[in-house]
Motif scaffolding. Sequence first.
Motif, PDB file in Angstrom:
ATOM      1  N   ASN A  88       1.102   5.394   1.030  1.00 30.40           N
ATOM      2  CA  ASN A  88      -0.098   5.905   0.356  1.00 30.40           C
ATOM      3  C   ASN A  88      -0.573   7.230   0.960  1.00 30.40           C
ATOM      4  O   ASN A  88      -1.674   7.689   0.680  1.00 30.40           O
ATOM      5  N   GLY A  89       0.264   7.827   1.824  1.00 30.17           N
ATOM      6  CA  GLY A  89      -0.045   9.151   2.357  1.00 30.17           C
ATOM      7  C   GLY A  89      -1.166   9.189   3.370  1.00 30.17           C
ATOM      8  O   GLY A  89      -1.874  10.200   3.499  1.00 30.17           O
ATOM      9  N   LYS A  90      -1.352   8.089   4.134  1.00 32.51           N
ATOM     10  CA  LYS A  90      -2.472   8.026   5.082  1.00 32.51           C
ATOM     11  C   LYS A  90      -2.131   8.580   6.472  1.00 32.51           C
ATOM     12  O   LYS A  90      -2.988   8.612   7.341  1.00 32.51           O
ATOM     13  N   GLY A  91      -0.863   8.984   6.699  1.00 33.05           N
ATOM     14  CA  GLY A  91      -0.509   9.533   8.011  1.00 33.05           C
ATOM     15  C   GLY A  91       0.896   9.134   8.422  1.00 33.05           C
ATOM     16  O   GLY A  91       1.599   8.447   7.678  1.00 33.05           O
ATOM     17  N   THR A  92       1.296   9.572   9.625  1.00 33.40           N
ATOM     18  CA  THR A  92       2.602   9.190  10.147  1.00 33.40           C
ATOM     19  C   THR A  92       2.542   7.750  10.641  1.00 33.40           C
ATOM     20  O   THR A  92       1.457   7.230  10.934  1.00 33.40           O
ATOM     21  N   ALA A 132      -3.785   2.232  -9.835  1.00 35.12           N
ATOM     22  CA  ALA A 132      -4.726   3.259 -10.296  1.00 35.12           C
ATOM     23  C   ALA A 132      -5.919   3.449  -9.367  1.00 35.12           C
ATOM     24  O   ALA A 132      -6.343   4.573  -9.109  1.00 35.12           O
ATOM     25  N   GLN A 133      -6.470   2.346  -8.841  1.00 36.45           N
ATOM     26  CA  GLN A 133      -7.667   2.455  -8.000  1.00 36.45           C
ATOM     27  C   GLN A 133      -7.347   2.498  -6.510  1.00 36.45           C
ATOM     28  O   GLN A 133      -8.242   2.608  -5.688  1.00 36.45           O
ATOM     29  N   VAL A 134      -6.062   2.397  -6.175  1.00 36.98           N
ATOM     30  CA  VAL A 134      -5.660   2.324  -4.772  1.00 36.98           C
ATOM     31  C   VAL A 134      -5.008   3.611  -4.300  1.00 36.98           C
ATOM     32  O   VAL A 134      -5.196   4.043  -3.162  1.00 36.98           O
ATOM     33  N   SER A 135      -4.258   4.253  -5.195  1.00 39.72           N
ATOM     34  CA  SER A 135      -3.452   5.408  -4.814  1.00 39.72           C
ATOM     35  C   SER A 135      -4.292   6.587  -4.356  1.00 39.72           C
ATOM     36  O   SER A 135      -5.334   6.901  -4.930  1.00 39.72           O
ATOM     37  N   ARG A 136      -3.789   7.225  -3.300  1.00 41.87           N
ATOM     38  CA  ARG A 136      -4.476   8.394  -2.765  1.00 41.87           C
ATOM     39  C   ARG A 136      -3.945   9.688  -3.395  1.00 41.87           C
ATOM     40  O   ARG A 136      -4.619  10.699  -3.428  1.00 41.87           O
ATOM     41  N   ASP A 137      -2.690   9.648  -3.825  1.00 45.21           N
ATOM     42  CA  ASP A 137      -2.027  10.862  -4.328  1.00 45.21           C
ATOM     43  C   ASP A 137      -2.287  11.073  -5.815  1.00 45.21           C
ATOM     44  O   ASP A 137      -2.257  10.135  -6.595  1.00 45.21           O
ATOM     45  N   TYR A 166       4.744   0.403  -3.608  1.00 43.42           N
ATOM     46  CA  TYR A 166       3.596  -0.209  -2.923  1.00 43.42           C
ATOM     47  C   TYR A 166       3.200  -1.564  -3.522  1.00 43.42           C
ATOM     48  O   TYR A 166       3.146  -2.575  -2.803  1.00 43.42           O
ATOM     49  N   PRO A 167       2.907  -1.657  -4.835  1.00 41.86           N
ATOM     50  CA  PRO A 167       2.472  -2.951  -5.384  1.00 41.86           C
ATOM     51  C   PRO A 167       3.567  -4.010  -5.365  1.00 41.86           C
ATOM     52  O   PRO A 167       3.267  -5.200  -5.248  1.00 41.86           O
ATOM     53  N   VAL A 168       4.836  -3.585  -5.467  1.00 47.10           N
ATOM     54  CA  VAL A 168       5.941  -4.547  -5.396  1.00 47.10           C
ATOM     55  C   VAL A 168       5.963  -5.186  -4.008  1.00 47.10           C
ATOM     56  O   VAL A 168       6.058  -6.405  -3.864  1.00 47.10           O
ATOM     57  N   MET A 169       5.826  -4.353  -2.975  1.00 45.02           N
ATOM     58  CA  MET A 169       5.806  -4.868  -1.600  1.00 45.02           C
ATOM     59  C   MET A 169       4.592  -5.761  -1.370  1.00 45.02           C
ATOM     60  O   MET A 169       4.694  -6.826  -0.755  1.00 45.02           O
ATOM     61  N   GLN A 170       3.444  -5.351  -1.886  1.00 43.50           N
ATOM     62  CA  GLN A 170       2.230  -6.145  -1.673  1.00 43.50           C
ATOM     63  C   GLN A 170       2.354  -7.526  -2.324  1.00 43.50           C
ATOM     64  O   GLN A 170       1.916  -8.525  -1.757  1.00 43.50           O
ATOM     65  N   ALA A 171       2.947  -7.563  -3.497  1.00 45.97           N
ATOM     66  CA  ALA A 171       3.153  -8.856  -4.162  1.00 45.97           C
ATOM     67  C   ALA A 171       4.047  -9.757  -3.319  1.00 45.97           C
ATOM     68  O   ALA A 171       3.782 -10.951  -3.156  1.00 45.97           O
ATOM     69  N   LEU A 172       5.114  -9.189  -2.745  1.00 47.65           N
ATOM     70  CA  LEU A 172       6.050  -9.976  -1.941  1.00 47.65           C
ATOM     71  C   LEU A 172       5.469 -10.355  -0.580  1.00 47.65           C
ATOM     72  O   LEU A 172       5.879 -11.360   0.010  1.00 47.65           O
ATOM     73  N   ASP A 173       4.507  -9.554  -0.090  1.00 44.13           N
ATOM     74  CA  ASP A 173       3.845  -9.895   1.178  1.00 44.13           C
ATOM     75  C   ASP A 173       3.185 -11.269   1.087  1.00 44.13           C
ATOM     76  O   ASP A 173       3.181 -12.043   2.045  1.00 44.13           O
ATOM     77  N   ILE A 174       2.619 -11.564  -0.071  1.00 42.17           N
ATOM     78  CA  ILE A 174       1.907 -12.832  -0.267  1.00 42.17           C
ATOM     79  C   ILE A 174       2.849 -14.002  -0.012  1.00 42.17           C
ATOM     80  O   ILE A 174       2.519 -14.939   0.728  1.00 42.17           O
ATOM     81  N   ASP A 175       4.033 -13.933  -0.579  1.00 39.88           N
ATOM     82  CA  ASP A 175       5.024 -14.990  -0.351  1.00 39.88           C
ATOM     83  C   ASP A 175       5.554 -14.954   1.074  1.00 39.88           C
ATOM     84  O   ASP A 175       5.703 -15.994   1.717  1.00 39.88           O
TER      85      ASP A 175
END
Length: 297
Positions: free
Chosen positions: A56-60, A118-123, A133-142
């Motif tokens: 999400n472009g928040k830093g290194t 839409a409401q999360v992206s910084r770029d 990003y959302p694909v990874m977040q969905a899989l994080d839950i499992d």
Amino acid sequence: ELKELLKREEKVAYVGFEPSGKIHLGHALTIKRMKALQDAGFKIKIFIANLHAYLNGKGTLEELNEIADYNIKCFKALGLSEDTEFILGSDRMSPEYMVRVFQAATQITIQRAQRSMAQVSRDETHNVAEALYPVMQALDIDDLNANVAVGGMEQRKIHMLAREVLPKLGLEVPVCIHIPLIHGTDGSDKMSSSKGNFIAIDDSPKEIKNKVNKSFCPTGVVEDNPVIEMAHYYIFDEHEKMLIERPEKFGGNLELTEEELNDVFSKEELHPMDLKNTVSKYLIEKFAPAREYMETH
């Protein structure tokens, strides 16, 4: 679905946070809900999403890992029990996890992934990271064996994506709980450390007072008023009435329920500065244990 989960002997609730410069009142609202779930018998997992923040472009990654350590200390300062598990996103990367990410990615269109961000992206420019990003977040839950996913209101579309795609992979559908986004001190839609419109949980009493005094608080306006909102979430959550101390020449002390506060403020019978002074006093007291923890650990 949540009522059914409550009957289970073992149950897990998780929330993910991108590493943030400061942990503020908005984060604290979410942690308060995690503590309630903990009291209800849930194992709590706090996911520090350093890889997601990188996407999400928040830093290194180096910068984000340093911030993550500070964030974990802040979350502990807010009173979660000792058996709370803190997990760094980069520590969960495994070949098995990535294979599941690829499997999920085959079930989601680029447009659907972007829409959920839409409401999360910084770029403002759309890149592949925004779809990942959302694909990874969905899989994080499992991956975290979570039955409940908690997040801010901006997470709703990603959570709905998870509820759609996880069953297609033969995985459990999570219950999703969404926490209101509180307004920034400047009156904007969201409190954010990057915007500087926040009150941090480890701010000094002087800093809290200064920030509340400078907060947007239009006379007679209750709706979308950050200072009224602070009273709602951080005073009336524990106090039936709020004591407003003021000189006799300005009407003397007032002891008000939330309904009464909204009424007198909307009628312009309470000056914004009297409200601000009161809210400051309660916030300073409320976050005293967190400040003490940060100073001693």
